[in-house]
Each structure stands twice: as C-alpha cells, then as structure tokens.
Design a protein around this motif. Structure first.
Motif, PDB file in Angstrom:
ATOM      1  N   GLN A  56     -20.249 -17.179 -27.666  1.00  0.00           N
ATOM      2  CA  GLN A  56     -19.596 -18.476 -27.589  1.00  0.00           C
ATOM      3  C   GLN A  56     -18.226 -18.380 -26.927  1.00  0.00           C
ATOM      4  OE1 GLN A  56     -18.197 -20.305 -31.225  1.00  0.00           O
ATOM      5  NE2 GLN A  56     -18.464 -22.376 -30.380  1.00  0.00           N
TER       6      GLN A  56
ATOM      7  N   GLU B 260     -21.560 -24.936 -22.500  1.00  0.00           N
ATOM      8  CA  GLU B 260     -22.100 -23.740 -23.173  1.00  0.00           C
ATOM      9  C   GLU B 260     -21.392 -23.456 -24.494  1.00  0.00           C
ATOM     10  OE1 GLU B 260     -23.020 -23.390 -18.873  1.00  0.00           O
ATOM     11  OE2 GLU B 260     -21.204 -23.803 -20.022  1.00  0.00           O
ATOM     12  N   TYR B 261     -20.087 -23.734 -24.535  1.00  0.00           N
ATOM     13  CA  TYR B 261     -19.288 -23.426 -25.720  1.00  0.00           C
ATOM     14  C   TYR B 261     -19.755 -24.214 -26.944  1.00  0.00           C
ATOM     15  CZ  TYR B 261     -15.130 -22.787 -28.670  1.00  0.00           C
ATOM     16  OH  TYR B 261     -14.283 -22.484 -29.701  1.00  0.00           O
ATOM     17  N   TYR B 262     -20.301 -25.402 -26.722  1.00  0.00           N
ATOM     18  CA  TYR B 262     -20.626 -26.308 -27.825  1.00  0.00           C
ATOM     19  C   TYR B 262     -22.107 -26.299 -28.198  1.00  0.00           C
ATOM     20  CZ  TYR B 262     -15.915 -27.912 -26.880  1.00  0.00           C
ATOM     21  OH  TYR B 262     -14.554 -27.956 -26.698  1.00  0.00           O
ATOM     22  N   GLN B 263     -22.836 -25.274 -27.799  1.00  0.00           N
ATOM     23  CA  GLN B 263     -24.244 -25.202 -28.191  1.00  0.00           C
ATOM     24  C   GLN B 263     -24.350 -25.189 -29.719  1.00  0.00           C
ATOM     25  OE1 GLN B 263     -26.797 -22.410 -25.816  1.00  0.00           O
ATOM     26  NE2 GLN B 263     -24.829 -21.866 -24.890  1.00  0.00           N
TER      27      GLN B 263
ATOM     28  N   PHE C 281     -24.067 -22.020 -32.294  1.00  0.00           N
ATOM     29  CA  PHE C 281     -22.810 -21.369 -32.656  1.00  0.00           C
ATOM     30  C   PHE C 281     -22.216 -21.972 -33.929  1.00  0.00           C
ATOM     31  CE2 PHE C 281     -22.559 -20.910 -27.834  1.00  0.00           C
ATOM     32  CZ  PHE C 281     -23.107 -19.639 -27.845  1.00  0.00           C
TER      33      PHE C 281
END
Length: 480
Positions: free
Chosen positions: A399, A256-259, A262
C-alpha cells in the motif's frame, strides 16, 4: 625505489597464444592471476567451450512485464551454487517467453552464471522446475556436454574459477563478462567419480536449504493463525469511495493506495485481542547513506556495505557484498546493530533482512532503511517475520510504495504500520522456529563452502586428499 610495487614477468609468446584480447594492462597480469594460470597448467584442463554444447545469455532488452504469466529471472536469483527462485522475479507474456526461450531455453542441469555487475561471478545449476522460465542478459547459460554440471558450478564458484572470470571482466561502472570470455575459462578434468561426490554434497546442501524454507513457512502459517487470519482472503474489489479529507491526511491521490484489501487488513490487525501498536511506538527508523563506489573494496576485514541486492531474499547474503575501504572517514553514517532490520526503500519494496552477528557494524546504502526496536517486549525475529509475511507486512508495504519508474518508499511511510503485540511465549515460539530455519540455512552454506574447498584441494594437492576433506568436514545436520 620499487618497494611496494608488484611486478610480473610474462613471456610474449604466452600473450600471443593465451591472451585473446591482447591485453597489456598491468591489472591483467597481477600475480594472483598468473599464479592461477601456473597451478591449472600443471593439471589437465579444457575450456568451457570444449565441454559444453551451448553458451548463451538471456534477453538483451527489458520485456513488458505482466501481473501473471511465465517467470522471468535475473542475476539476483543466481546465488552461490544455489538457484534462489524466492529472491524475486517478474512475469512476462507467453508470446514473449516463447521468443526468449527458443534462444536461451534454460532447463534442468544447465549451469547459470551471473555475468554482469560488481561482485563475484557466481554460478548454480538449474533445478527441476514445474514450468519453463526465461532469464535476463545479466545471466549466462552453459549447457554441459562432457562434465558434471554440479562440479562445473562448484569450480566456477571456487577461487580458481572466480579468478579467471573476474580477470576477464570488461568495463568499470558495470563490469560485464562476454560470452567468448566465459567460453575460454579453463576447467580441470577431474575424475568422474570425484565429480559425482561434489554433486552429492551440493544436493545435500540444497535439501537442507529446502528444510530451512519449510521451517520458515511453518512460522509464517503459525503467525497468521495466531492473528486469526488463516481463512482471510484480501478483497478483490477494485473500487472504493474516499473523502477529500482522507486524501489530505494520507497525501496520496492514486487509486492503488485506497484498495479495500489494505483497510480490511488494518482493521483486522487493530482488532487483535492482545492489542496493537504502531511501528513508531516500538521502533525507530533510519535511512541509509550514499558512500562513493570509489571506496568499495573486497577486503572482508573492512566494514560491509549492505545494498538492496544483499537482502533480495529477505536475509543478508555475503556473496554479493562489497566492503568499504579503511580510508573512509565516517560522518554520522548509520551502522547496523544486532537485531536491527534492514529494508528496501527503492526497487524491491517489502524485502527486509534481520541483522545477525556477522553484519554488526555494517553500513547501509541510501536505498535502504533500518528499523531499530526500542520496545524490549518485541522480539526482532517476530517483527521481521511479521513484516516479511506476504499477507501481513507484505500488504502493508504494498500500500505504501509509490509506483514510479521504480517502486519506492520512505522510512517514515512505515511508522503507522499496525504491529500486533503477541504475548512473549508466542513470540518465543516463533523466534525458535526462525532460529532453527537460520541454523539450517547456515549449515547448507557451510556444506557449499566445503564443496568449493574440496575442489580447490583436489587441484592443489590431489583427489585423495580432497575426499578425505569431504569425509572429515562434509557431515551435516541432515545426516543426523
């Protein structure tokens, strides 16, 4: 020997006739409660059960939340005589909604009552909604039969309604009102014309609240346009390729952090013509402190203790506020200063509120962080607007949040937020718009207080005196 003690004398026959739980604890017979009994007994009253066709509450279990679907509201949406749909909500499936709605079915002109948790038992009227919705067990629903719903909600929010409901509270850690207790709350049967005047006043306040929200939305749109992002849509790509070095730097391994959305936003913010600085370059951040709930009190002359529920709609609200007893001995706890920004660390990550004059000197809970601006070129109204605009700060918070049982973030997670350095003239323009929005919000709250006080005057004196009070104090910016 008895100096300082409070003693109430109650006839046993009254206990048998009116005290359905047969409570004999001293708290139940405090003079502030028996005084309310005496005042209401002098005028005609009926219990809520007699003037309603249904009294129920929301679901008694936690539904399976969805990304889209039917809206599911809770106690945070029940504000003081106002249904605050913007305070946050979840989505549930159509199947689950139909099951819940068939039991509770909240519709326009029903009265919702916050019945669980520490603090006042606030009520509001369900406005006209575009779609059906469901509610959690923390909210009770009253379907009015022979009373104006706006009058009922205003009475419940007055000292005469609150005194009765708080008296009926059961439990200590998480006080709760039972439906049968709500049903026996006594309501004065005032003239229908008078009840209509209360409805008109409350609706004017609601229109002003809407104007306030519209003014804030205009400020959001202007900011997005200034940053050249009015036509930008976040990428919906679900995949990206990252190096091992990137994961080491961010210390995040979750996908999710690297979508892509962002990184796209950050690059656009960093490309702003007037340059950008990281949040840590323009402000310091702090984490709040845990203060034992044994020290909570309702004395507004004490320091407030700001918790997550107090900033649920991106502004500080006093209606859920608790205060810290003067016996508390501070030990380096952070205290709010004017124009600080308080933000959620746990739960509703991304919510934030600007500290205004009434909250200077307040403590903040350990579930909140605080931003204190150190760069004089940055206006607090602008930074707050940037952080709470969904397509800007909202994405930056999204993020950074860690999605465990409860979303959470630390105060140092936001240090690298890129903040565009708008010129002072544009910041001033945005600040004026935000201040105008806050002024309208304050005016709406004033009118809702006038409505409450009007009901109290009608009970304590008469309806004629109460109408005189409306004529004197019920004028508003909206009328001008």
């Amino acid at each position: 020997m008895l100096e300082g003690l409070e003693i109430s004398e109650v006839v046993y026959s009254w206990i048998l006739a009116n005290n359905f739980d047969l409570r004999i604890d001293s708290e139940y017979f405090l003079k502030k409660y028996t005084h309310i009994d005496n005042v209401l007994s002098r005028i005609g009253t009926k219990c809520i059960k007699e003037i309603s066709s249904k009294i129920t509450d929301g679901t008694h279990y936690t539904p399976d939340y969805q990304d889209t679907g039917y809206k599911f509201f809770s106690a945070i949406n029940v504000s003081d005589n106002y249904f605050d749909a913007d305070a946050g909500f979840k989505y549930i499936s159509e199947k689950e909604h139909k099951q819940l709605f068939s039991r509770c079915n909240p519709v326009e002109n029903d009265v919702l009552l916050r019945k669980v948790g520490v603090g006042d038992r606030k009520a509001c009227v369900v406005p006209k909604m575009d779609e059906q919705f469901s509610i959690f067990v923390s909210v009770a629903l009253i379907k009015c039969k022979s009373i104006n719903p706006y009058f009922l909600s205003t009475f419940i929010n007055s000292k005469y309604g609150q005194s009765q409901l708080l008296r009926f509270n059961k439990g200590i850690g998480q006080p709760d009102l039972h439906l049968e207790d709500i049903a026996r709350c006594q309501i004065p049967m005032l003239n229908e014309t008078f009840q209509l005047r209360i409805e008109q006043l409350v609706k004017i306040a609601h229109k002003i609240i809407q104007q306030s929200k519209e003014q804030y939305t205009k400020a959001e749109n202007l900011l997005v346009k200034e940053l050249g992002l009015e036509n930008w849509q976040p990428s919906k790509d679900a995949t990206t390729v990252q190096t091992f070095g990137n994961t080491q730097t961010s210390n995040r391994w979750d996908a999710e952090y690297y979508q892509p959305k962002f990184e796209e936003l950050k690059q656009k913010l960093l490309a702003y013509a007037n340059s950008t600085k990281s949040l840590s370059q323009i402000a310091d951040t702090y984490r709040g402190d845990l203060i034992n709930d044994d020290l909570y009190c309702d004395d507004i002359n004490c320091s407030a203790y700001i918790r997550g529920a107090d900033i649920s709609s991106n502004e500080l609200k006093e209606d859920k506020m608790v205060y810290i007893d003067k016996l508390f001995v501070p030990d380096n706890e952070i205290k709010c200063q004017l124009n600080d920004i308080v933000f959620a660390l746990i739960g509703s990550v991304g919510t934030a509120a600007l500290v205004t004059s009434p909250f200077v000197g307040s403590y903040i809970s350990n579930n909140l962080g605080l931003i204190r601006i150190t760069d004089n070129s940055i206006k607090a109204e602008y930074l707050h607007l940037f952080l709470t605009t969904p397509s800007l700060g909202g994405l930056l918070f999204e993020q950074k949040e860690k999605r465990t049982a409860q979303p959470k973030i630390s105060d140092n997670d936001i240090w690298d937020f890129p903040v565009p350095l708008l010129d002072s003239a544009k910041q001033d323009e945005l600040a004026v718009m935000i201040q105008d929005s806050m002024k309208l919000e304050a005016e709406s709250q004033r009118l809702l207080e006038v409505a409450k006080r009007t009901v109290e005057i009608a009970i304590e004196e008469n309806e004629e005196k109460a109408i005189q009070y409306i004529n004197e104090y019920g004028k508003s910016l909206y009328d001008k």
